[in-house]
Design an enzyme around this catalytic site. Structure first.
Site, mmCIF file in Angstrom:
data_model
loop_
_atom_site.group_PDB
_atom_site.id
_atom_site.type_symbol
_atom_site.label_atom_id
_atom_site.label_comp_id
_atom_site.label_asym_id
_atom_site.label_seq_id
_atom_site.Cartn_x
_atom_site.Cartn_y
_atom_site.Cartn_z
ATOM 1 N N TYR A 9 0.377 -1.008 -0.050
ATOM 2 C CA TYR A 9 0.078 -0.313 -0.200
ATOM 3 C C TYR A 9 0.616 1.339 0.316
ATOM 4 O O TYR A 9 0.401 2.576 -0.636
ATOM 5 C CB TYR A 9 -1.424 -0.134 1.039
ATOM 6 C CG TYR A 9 -2.073 1.281 1.033
ATOM 7 C CD1 TYR A 9 -3.197 0.686 0.794
ATOM 8 C CD2 TYR A 9 -2.219 2.127 2.348
ATOM 9 C CE1 TYR A 9 -3.941 1.610 0.950
ATOM 10 C CE2 TYR A 9 -2.370 3.008 2.261
ATOM 11 C CZ TYR A 9 -3.551 3.110 2.071
ATOM 12 O OH TYR A 9 -4.589 3.918 1.341
ATOM 13 N N LYS A 50 1.250 4.135 -2.675
ATOM 14 C CA LYS A 50 0.483 5.339 -2.291
ATOM 15 C C LYS A 50 1.370 6.386 -2.806
ATOM 16 O O LYS A 50 1.193 7.061 -3.185
ATOM 17 C CB LYS A 50 0.447 5.617 -0.539
ATOM 18 C CG LYS A 50 -1.644 4.668 -0.776
ATOM 19 C CD LYS A 50 -2.670 4.788 -1.402
ATOM 20 C CE LYS A 50 -4.114 5.336 -1.310
ATOM 21 N NZ LYS A 50 -4.425 5.184 -2.282
HETATM 22 P P1 NAP Z 1 -13.089 2.472 1.707
HETATM 23 O O1 NAP Z 1 -14.215 2.921 2.555
HETATM 24 O O2 NAP Z 1 -12.846 1.135 1.778
HETATM 25 O O3 NAP Z 1 -13.894 2.237 0.470
HETATM 26 C C1 NAP Z 1 -13.617 2.218 -0.683
HETATM 27 C C2 NAP Z 1 -14.109 1.924 -2.336
HETATM 28 O O4 NAP Z 1 -13.318 1.583 -2.936
HETATM 29 C C3 NAP Z 1 -15.175 0.975 -1.949
HETATM 30 O O5 NAP Z 1 -16.565 0.533 -2.326
HETATM 31 C C4 NAP Z 1 -14.850 -0.749 -2.716
HETATM 32 O O6 NAP Z 1 -15.622 -1.279 -3.103
HETATM 33 C C5 NAP Z 1 -13.661 0.404 -4.125
HETATM 34 N N1 NAP Z 1 -13.228 0.042 -5.034
HETATM 35 C C6 NAP Z 1 -12.010 -1.003 -4.443
HETATM 36 N N2 NAP Z 1 -11.786 -1.897 -5.185
HETATM 37 C C7 NAP Z 1 -12.043 -1.402 -6.420
HETATM 38 C C8 NAP Z 1 -11.644 -1.563 -8.114
HETATM 39 N N3 NAP Z 1 -11.073 -2.128 -8.268
HETATM 40 N N4 NAP Z 1 -12.566 -0.632 -8.558
HETATM 41 C C9 NAP Z 1 -13.780 -0.280 -8.052
HETATM 42 N N5 NAP Z 1 -14.244 0.036 -6.874
HETATM 43 C C10 NAP Z 1 -13.490 -0.439 -5.617
HETATM 44 O O7 NAP Z 1 -11.756 2.698 1.833
HETATM 45 P P2 NAP Z 1 -11.632 4.833 2.080
HETATM 46 O O8 NAP Z 1 -11.071 4.505 3.544
HETATM 47 O O9 NAP Z 1 -13.165 5.558 1.890
HETATM 48 O O10 NAP Z 1 -10.579 4.978 1.621
HETATM 49 C C11 NAP Z 1 -10.801 5.467 0.142
HETATM 50 C C12 NAP Z 1 -9.122 6.143 -0.664
HETATM 51 O O11 NAP Z 1 -8.262 6.767 0.228
HETATM 52 C C13 NAP Z 1 -8.711 5.236 -1.160
HETATM 53 O O12 NAP Z 1 -7.648 4.824 -2.183
HETATM 54 C C14 NAP Z 1 -7.241 5.048 0.295
HETATM 55 O O13 NAP Z 1 -6.689 3.845 -0.190
HETATM 56 C C15 NAP Z 1 -7.521 6.005 0.776
HETATM 57 N N6 NAP Z 1 -6.921 6.438 2.173
HETATM 58 C C16 NAP Z 1 -8.420 6.303 2.797
HETATM 59 C C17 NAP Z 1 -7.508 6.667 4.565
HETATM 60 C C18 NAP Z 1 -8.338 6.261 5.574
HETATM 61 O O14 NAP Z 1 -7.916 6.682 6.511
HETATM 62 N N7 NAP Z 1 -9.418 5.516 5.335
HETATM 63 C C19 NAP Z 1 -6.160 7.344 4.972
HETATM 64 C C20 NAP Z 1 -5.118 7.691 3.322
HETATM 65 C C21 NAP Z 1 -6.132 7.277 2.434
HETATM 66 P P3 NAP Z 1 -15.504 -2.785 -2.906
HETATM 67 O O15 NAP Z 1 -16.369 -2.531 -0.924
HETATM 68 O O16 NAP Z 1 -16.993 -3.493 -3.367
HETATM 69 O O17 NAP Z 1 -14.419 -3.308 -2.634
#
Ligand code: NAP
Length: 252
Positions: free
Chosen positions: A153, A157
């Site tokens: 990851y 990133k």
């Molecule tokens: P999340 O709640 O897990 O939501 C991610 C979404 O992306 C889910 O609906 C997932 O669908 C979808 N997804 C996964 N694989 C996919 C694919 N191949 N094609 C299309 N959609 C796909 O994550 P989040 O926390 O909102 O994170 C969103 C972004 O921010 C990510 O890039 C993450 O790495 C980044 N981020 C998050 C945090 C944090 O603290 N939350 C911090 C830094 C960066 P499924 O449910 O079907 O898998």
């Protein structure tokens, strides 16, 4: 472009940060394609946007598959119009210490974050170039600086940052900006799953994170949506190739 309603594509927008960004862009007056793996799962984001008078469509697509991406972008063009805003947000984690990390864990994470962002951006950039205007926002993470148990990851990133800066260089002359947001701890199902993996309740996990967060709270999807809204705004046209750490302090 100014008078025409703009169309945005937000990937991974069924929930979490992507849903927050999609709702915010709709509030800003954009039409939003809510893209996620499962089209049915996009319903709540789409319904919320429509309930407040916005325009949104649900599109099921796997961002890591070329044919799926091309079909999704074609549907966006047909159902909403040519997209000139793209938020590459879809993401997954497959955490493990390096010596236990499988090739599949590595490939899956690279596939969604890097390959997915590449495929989506390549498919949409021509619409931005044709319009002479575009905004790309990529989701990086504080993990780009290194994070135990996240070799895959963190590499993905960090890769998003290089990808963003290159897009800024290549597409700037066409009126397109590209910027990255590197969130710290945002309360979503992704961080909730991390807590579960560590054997902690989500509340315990959030409380344990506080000493490292200067503003003494974890982030919410709206915090990231606010920054995405800024990068996408008309007035942000002279800001490109930047990475902003939205982590409640200098860094998480
Ligand atoms: P999340 O709640 O897990 O939501 C991610 C979404 O992306 C889910 O609906 C997932 O669908 C979808 N997804 C996964 N694989 C996919 C694919 N191949 N094609 C299309 N959609 C796909 O994550 P989040 O926390 O909102 O994170 C969103 C972004 O921010 C990510 O890039 C993450 O790495 C980044 N981020 C998050 C945090 C944090 O603290 N939350 C911090 C830094 C960066 P499924 O449910 O079907 O898998």
């Amino acid at each position: 472009m100014s008078a025409k309603v703009k169309t945005a594509v937000v990937t991974g927008a069924a929930r979490g940060i992507g849903a927050g960004v999609a709702r915010r862009l709709a509030e800003d007056g954009l039409q939003v394609a809510v893209v996620d793996l499962d089209e049915d799962a996009c319903a709540s984001t789409v319904d919320t946007i429509r309930a407040t008078g916005g325009t949104a469509v649900a599109i099921g697509a796997d961002v890591s598959h070329e044919a799926s991406v091309l079909a999704a972008v074609e549907r966006v063009v047909t159902e909403l119009g040519a997209p000139t805003v793209l938020v590459n947000n879809a993401g997954i984690t497959r955490d493990n210490l390096l010596f236990k990390m499988s090739v599949d864990d590595w490939d899956s994470v690279m596939g969604v974050h890097l390959r997915g962002s590449f495929l989506m951006t390549r498919a949409i950039q021509q619409h931005m170039v044709d319009a002479g205007w575009g905004r790309i926002v990529n989701l990086s993470s504080t993990s780009a600086l290194g994070n135990r148990g996240q070799a895959n990851y963190a590499a993905a990133k960090a890769g998003m940052q290089g990808f963003t800066k290159t897009l800024a260089l290549e597409l700037g002359r066409f009126g397109v900006t590209a910027n990255a947001i590197a969130p710290g701890f945002i309360a979503t199902e992704m961080t909730e799953a991390t807590a579960a993996r560590l054997g902690m309740s989500f509340e315990e996990f959030k409380t344990a994170a506080l000493p490292a967060i200067a503003v003494n709270r974890v982030g919410e999807p709206a915090d990231i949506a606010h920054l995405a809204s800024f990068f996408i705004s008309e007035g942000a046209g002279f800001i490109s190739g930047q990475v902003v750490y939205a982590a409640g302090g200098p860094r998480a």
